[in-house]
Motif scaffolding. Sequence first.
Motif, short mmCIF file in Angstrom:
data_model
loop_
_atom_site.label_atom_id
_atom_site.label_comp_id
_atom_site.label_asym_id
_atom_site.label_seq_id
_atom_site.Cartn_x
_atom_site.Cartn_y
_atom_site.Cartn_z
N CYS B 131 1.00 -1.16 0.16
CA CYS B 131 0.07 0.00 0.03
C CYS B 131 0.86 1.17 0.03
O CYS B 131 0.82 2.19 -0.85
N LEU B 132 1.99 1.25 0.70
CA LEU B 132 2.77 2.45 0.91
C LEU B 132 3.48 2.63 -0.45
O LEU B 132 3.88 3.78 -0.87
N LYS B 133 4.02 1.47 -1.14
CA LYS B 133 4.75 1.70 -2.24
C LYS B 133 3.89 2.19 -3.25
O LYS B 133 4.34 2.87 -4.30
N ILE B 175 9.76 0.16 8.45
CA ILE B 175 9.27 0.55 7.02
C ILE B 175 10.14 1.49 6.27
O ILE B 175 10.11 1.50 5.06
N GLU B 176 11.21 2.23 6.65
CA GLU B 176 11.71 3.19 6.22
C GLU B 176 12.79 2.35 5.24
O GLU B 176 13.04 2.87 4.07
N ALA B 177 13.23 1.34 5.58
CA ALA B 177 14.07 0.40 4.55
C ALA B 177 13.28 -0.02 3.40
O ALA B 177 13.74 0.01 2.42
N GLU B 178 12.00 -0.23 3.34
CA GLU B 178 11.14 -0.70 2.39
C GLU B 178 10.72 0.54 1.72
O GLU B 178 10.51 0.52 0.53
N CYS B 179 10.25 1.51 2.11
CA CYS B 179 9.56 2.68 1.54
C CYS B 179 10.35 3.93 2.07
O CYS B 179 9.66 4.94 2.87
N PRO B 180 11.26 4.21 1.85
CA PRO B 180 12.04 5.52 2.14
C PRO B 180 11.41 6.74 1.56
O PRO B 180 11.51 7.73 2.34
N LYS B 181 10.81 6.76 0.39
CA LYS B 181 10.30 7.95 -0.22
C LYS B 181 9.04 8.15 0.70
O LYS B 181 8.76 9.59 0.67
N PHE B 182 8.31 7.31 1.13
CA PHE B 182 7.08 7.71 1.86
C PHE B 182 7.53 8.43 3.32
O PHE B 182 6.89 9.30 3.55
N ILE B 183 8.85 7.77 3.87
CA ILE B 183 9.26 8.47 5.09
C ILE B 183 9.83 9.69 4.65
O ILE B 183 9.41 10.73 5.73
N ALA B 184 10.50 9.91 3.74
CA ALA B 184 10.69 11.30 3.35
C ALA B 184 9.58 12.33 3.41
O ALA B 184 9.69 13.44 3.90
N TRP B 185 8.51 12.07 2.59
CA TRP B 185 7.36 12.83 2.33
C TRP B 185 6.77 13.04 3.89
O TRP B 185 6.51 13.92 4.07
N ALA B 186 6.60 11.92 4.78
CA ALA B 186 6.17 12.01 5.82
C ALA B 186 6.85 13.28 6.85
O ALA B 186 6.40 14.03 7.36
N LYS B 187 8.22 13.26 6.75
CA LYS B 187 9.19 14.10 7.38
C LYS B 187 9.08 15.49 7.08
O LYS B 187 8.93 16.32 7.79
#
Lengths: 218, 219
Positions: B131-133, B175-187
């Motif tokens: 889902c995050l991907k 989660i960050e290892a799998e979806c770094p872009k999502f984490i970057a967006w959240a931050k």
Amino acid sequence: MAAKQEQVKVLGKWPSPFSNRVELALKLKGISYVYSEQDLSNKSLELLSSNPVHKMVPVLIHNGIPISESLVIVEYIDETWKSNPFLPPHPFHRASARFWSKVVDDKCLPALWNAIWCDEKGREKAVEEAMEALKILENEIGDRRFFGGDEIGLVDISANFVGYWVDILQGIAGLQLLASEKFPKLYKWSQEFKTHPIVKQALPPREELFAFFKSRTA
Amino acid sequence: MANEVTLLDFWPSPFGMRVRIALAEKGIQYEYKDEDLRNKSPLLLQMNPVHKKIPVLIHNGKPVCESLIAVQYIDEFWNNKSPLLPSDPYQRAQARFWADYADKKIYDAGRRSWTTKGEEQEAAKKDFIECLKLLEQQLGDKPYFGGDNLGYVDVAIVPFYSWFEAYEKFGNFNIEAECPKFIAWAKRCLQKESVAKSLPDQHKVYDFVLQMRKKLGVE
């Protein structure tokens, strides 16, 4: 000024109330469209490419661009073609209409569907929940002709399953769910809904719908 | 008439956070009331008789229930600044589609990742990451789902980020290892004051979930 050449296509399934919502909305706005019946056991390339996330009907394709999720599509139709609005102008009443559409989708439809198809074991509880859902709608419709007031609105379109499908399906299940004695106001609304001149042309034929769902009980 | 705004909420609720962010984006002063969900207030039961759930936005005595409906209401009523939904009907339909997707998928998969064990939990984690991907793909190169600014979809999804420490610890995944872009967006969203002040600290949410798991007997 010549009207812009609009290309409107619906990928749907005729027995589906979700698919029907989209056709209802287009017909109420007087928009011409091409309809393409989908075989969900053998999904077309067109369906898979236009709704890659859910791979479901209905899909509206407007000038080549797809939109999915029936209530998202209905609001899109309302915002794109502004005659005969489905939503009132004031933000609070719009929020109220969206709330009741969601109640229909999240609470009423699942409860009614479950009561109709449930086996003997869970039957009593499922019917009780379905009756509770209908009671909520009975209280909400009050003395209005439609949920939208004098004209059909978003909630009426969302509740097409309640207005038309339930009567047919409850017959198959041997249940009395939407009965005029128990829910006089909602029953009256369902009559207004299905006899509305545009709606009645948009609904699938009664006998065919009955036969389709009856064959699923075999 | 003066605008009286009250929000009935529960501090760890991602749904409540959505409304907090929207109110903050519009600069609206409001009264925040934290509910005890095991002992719901008469006001909550009166304002949301159908679902008896938070969040409920009360504006001049009238309730608006369901978080995304409340966010749209806030956007439509206070339409003089910080628009959350775009004006083009197709862009609006896209925004509604993805917020609906978040509602259907993220919450459910996230919840299953801390309430289940074994195979069921593995399936939940897989669903959650998928889902995050998909959302990462949807974001593309934009800073926010709303484009250059925070929009409806950002508001709908970023609250779940406050639950990530809980999901990771109980699900045992990164989660960050799998979806770094999502984490970057959240931050990036958290750099905004409206988001920073609306989301609780991840560790506080983790402690809350720890207590919930004990109560539910998941341990």
